[in-house]
Design a protein around this motif. Sequence first.
Motif, PDB file in Angstrom:
ATOM      1  N   GLN A 180    -159.667  -6.864 132.833  1.00 48.24           N
ATOM      2  CA  GLN A 180    -160.465  -7.966 133.370  1.00 48.24           C
ATOM      3  C   GLN A 180    -159.746  -8.626 134.523  1.00 48.24           C
ATOM      4  N   ILE A 181    -160.524  -9.199 135.402  1.00 45.13           N
ATOM      5  CA  ILE A 181    -159.965  -9.874 136.567  1.00 45.13           C
ATOM      6  C   ILE A 181    -158.940 -10.944 136.158  1.00 45.13           C
ATOM      7  N   ASP A 182    -159.149 -11.574 135.003  1.00 42.20           N
ATOM      8  CA  ASP A 182    -158.203 -12.592 134.499  1.00 42.20           C
ATOM      9  C   ASP A 182    -156.807 -12.017 134.283  1.00 42.20           C
ATOM     10  N   GLN A 183    -156.745 -10.704 134.043  1.00 40.14           N
ATOM     11  CA  GLN A 183    -155.458 -10.087 133.723  1.00 40.14           C
ATOM     12  C   GLN A 183    -154.764  -9.525 134.960  1.00 40.14           C
ATOM     13  N   LEU A 184    -155.381  -9.739 136.116  1.00 35.28           N
ATOM     14  CA  LEU A 184    -154.861  -9.133 137.345  1.00 35.28           C
ATOM     15  C   LEU A 184    -153.375  -9.393 137.555  1.00 35.28           C
ATOM     16  N   LEU A 185    -152.995 -10.663 137.454  1.00 33.93           N
ATOM     17  CA  LEU A 185    -151.594 -11.017 137.725  1.00 33.93           C
ATOM     18  C   LEU A 185    -150.618 -10.243 136.844  1.00 33.93           C
TER      19      LEU A 185
END
Lengths: 315, 315
Positions: A180-185
């Motif tokens: 998910q985009i939230d996990q990008l970092l």
Amino acid sequence: MKTVFTFRPPRSLQARLIERYPSIEFMFYKTVEEAEELSDAEIIVTFGENLTPQRIEACKQLKWVMVASAGLEKMPLASLSEKDILVTNARGVHKIPMAEFTLGYLLNHVKRFLELQKLQGESTWNKRLPIGELADQTLLVLGTGAIGSEIARLAAAFRMKTIGINRSGRIADSFSNVYQIDQLLSVLPEADFVVSILPSTNETKHLLKKEHFQAMKKTAAFINIGRGDVLEEQVLMDALNEEEIAHAYLDVFVQEPLLEEHAFWNHEKITVTPHISSITPQYLPRVFEIFEYNLDQYLQGQGIYKNRVDINRGY
Amino acid sequence: MKTVFTFRPPRSLQARLIERYPSIEFMFYKTVEEAEELSDAEIIVTFGENLTPQRIEACKQLKWVMVASAGLEKMPLASLSEKDILVTNARGVHKIPMAEFTLGYLLNHVKRFLELQKLQGESTWNKRLPIGELADQTLLVLGTGAIGSEIARLAAAFRMKTIGINRSGRIADSFSNVYQIDQLLSVLPEADFVVSILPSTNETKHLLKKEHFQAMKKTAAFINIGRGDVLEEQVLMDALNEEEIAHAYLDVFVQEPLLEEHAFWNHEKITVTPHISSITPQYLPRVFEIFEYNLDQYLQGQGIYKNRVDINRGY
């Protein structure tokens, strides 16, 4: 039933439509300004330039707009939504040239073709360049649609590990893993290459910030073939100047054409190309395949369209 | 049992061997000249430089020579054959970097990266370059071994048609079609790219003649990552100057290093690279994988070796 093109396809493609669809009156104009009968069109086929809300308002018969590109920034989406117009686009047509372009960049990067070319210019035989390899490297792709999956498919053929990023984290074709985009970092540190193919939407604008480049490997290359406003250009300049990443390959920019005085042109860690990753001699033939498929559906009243656009999402 | 290396692998690889094979005495020398105990070796691991017939004659215990490269031009094959020495090589180790390199050239060619780079140097935004595509183009590969098949596998992933050429016409992995070398002239007109990965043997020397280049498309690109003497260099110069083909990408030459005054360096239709297509950071680790596999076989007396060389054929 009038179908108005706001661009002129090659004669062979025009002829095929005219022959295949005798019930339809096709009109091919060079530009939207020249398209005199636009307001009578039931179907408009367009690249979107200058298709203003006013022009859409004036179309009393309009039922369907086929956009011959994937980006919809130029489209009067609010007007189309209000009038409940079917919108389809050329999503997927870009996947082959854009994926080829991306792999071309990747290979250029690891094989150091630019440096090899400089050595040739100096008639210098130098076997000591540290030539790399794509095999076993990790590619992170922002966006797991048709283009992202095609890039991942080719990258997997090159024995790369492929990480996809999308909104839901839902698995997508050809990716080893999707987050998910939230996990990008948290996954950016794994990537040797980060490719953005994100469209320009409220959600993607300035998505990539200083912290994202700081999270990448110092040896990582960033490739943007999506839209320029996924970041503020100064953020990227800083990341390169502060050696947070090694190189940026940019085909898209906040403002296009890139101004002659723009600092990107002469930056030694930036490769600039003029928004051409999707260019292919097969472009219009592939657009026409989609258009004709959808036209068959439309004429049969079946309504199961390829590449129907969700206007509210903007893609 | 003494195993003599005529080159120094990284310490980590040395340590792994020493640990895995306690019954073997490993000696690592920088060069064959420094390899004092060469004549006591039962196994020699070498890149082949300066391994003269005299040196082989002096080896009384020698049973096996592992050549850490694929080309055997430098090897004293007659002496090895006479003494019935097992010879294995690193065939297959090159396939990944060489196939990547080839696809890199192909993509550079169709995507016109060189011209795009020139445009960047001039701060010029020009979308009018006729960018091409690999999809649906035809790649002809001279040589259908491990490297050729790996190139074909990647080319197929790019939706290319792949034609292989070998001695027998026997089908080979990943090729759409394979033809006998006798049929080369008749299939050359189909190819958009012609890649030679042929080794240097009596059969392949000066194989490509004027008539072959005349048979190719005028838009075709020729790529040589095999050996330079597959043609006489003047034949290629003429083909380019007479516009029989569009471009040559050359990583190998009749004489290497290419002399500074050689006409290839400054020819606008020739891309010169210094015999580096097989370079990869993974090179020696992969050579060691093969060596260790064969060493296990050797120690167990099983004699089913990977990459055993047919000395009489020369590869």
